[in-house]
Write a protein that holds these residues in place. Structure first.
Motif, mmCIF file in Angstrom:
data_model
loop_
_atom_site.group_PDB
_atom_site.id
_atom_site.type_symbol
_atom_site.label_atom_id
_atom_site.label_comp_id
_atom_site.label_asym_id
_atom_site.label_seq_id
_atom_site.Cartn_x
_atom_site.Cartn_y
_atom_site.Cartn_z
ATOM 1 N N LEU A 1 34.131 50.598 51.250
ATOM 2 C CA LEU A 1 33.003 50.287 50.784
ATOM 3 C C LEU A 1 32.483 51.101 49.398
ATOM 4 N N ALA A 2 32.988 52.446 49.492
ATOM 5 C CA ALA A 2 32.609 53.238 48.482
ATOM 6 C C ALA A 2 33.443 52.880 47.245
ATOM 7 N N LEU A 3 34.803 52.577 47.421
ATOM 8 C CA LEU A 3 35.636 52.151 46.358
ATOM 9 C C LEU A 3 35.119 50.784 45.648
ATOM 10 N N PHE A 4 34.375 49.872 46.661
ATOM 11 C CA PHE A 4 34.332 48.811 45.999
ATOM 12 C C PHE A 4 32.987 48.808 45.340
ATOM 13 N N VAL A 5 32.211 49.766 45.622
ATOM 14 C CA VAL A 5 30.894 49.775 44.553
ATOM 15 C C VAL A 5 31.374 50.480 43.393
ATOM 16 N N VAL A 6 32.189 51.528 43.572
ATOM 17 C CA VAL A 6 32.762 52.259 42.384
ATOM 18 C C VAL A 6 33.455 51.454 41.175
ATOM 19 N N GLY A 7 34.130 50.600 41.963
ATOM 20 C CA GLY A 7 34.988 49.622 41.041
ATOM 21 C C GLY A 7 34.056 48.556 40.535
ATOM 22 N N GLY A 8 33.008 47.990 41.397
ATOM 23 C CA GLY A 8 32.002 47.122 40.523
ATOM 24 C C GLY A 8 31.285 47.690 39.475
ATOM 25 N N GLY A 9 31.163 49.205 39.634
ATOM 26 C CA GLY A 9 30.025 49.554 38.688
ATOM 27 C C GLY A 9 31.077 49.957 37.274
ATOM 28 N N LEU A 10 32.378 50.328 37.457
ATOM 29 C CA LEU A 10 33.495 50.361 36.402
ATOM 30 C C LEU A 10 33.333 49.188 35.537
ATOM 31 N N VAL A 11 33.546 48.009 36.481
ATOM 32 C CA VAL A 11 33.634 46.638 35.607
ATOM 33 C C VAL A 11 32.430 46.476 34.672
#
Length: 57
Positions: free
Chosen positions: A9-19
């Motif tokens: 979940l943390a990686l998903f949120v961080v990845g979405g923020g980077l996009v």
């Protein structure tokens, strides 16, 4: 929730923020380039007059 789910979940949120950040940076860069005096306006395929970029008076 176990540790692997929390990490996923943390990686998903961080990845979405980077996009999202990349989209914002790209859009701002495009707008800055569009206002530049070196902005290139290519003619259309039909030979019509190209659309001029907005002028800043």
């Amino acid at each position: 929730m176990d540790a692997s789910s929390a990490v996923a979940l943390a990686l998903f949120v961080v990845g979405g923020g980077l996009v999202g950040l990349m989209v914002v940076v790209t859009q701002r860069s495009y707008k800055r380039d569009e206002r530049s005096p070196y902005w290139v306006v290519y003619p259309t395929a039909k030979g019509e007059r190209p659309i001029e970029p907005p002028r800043e008076d």
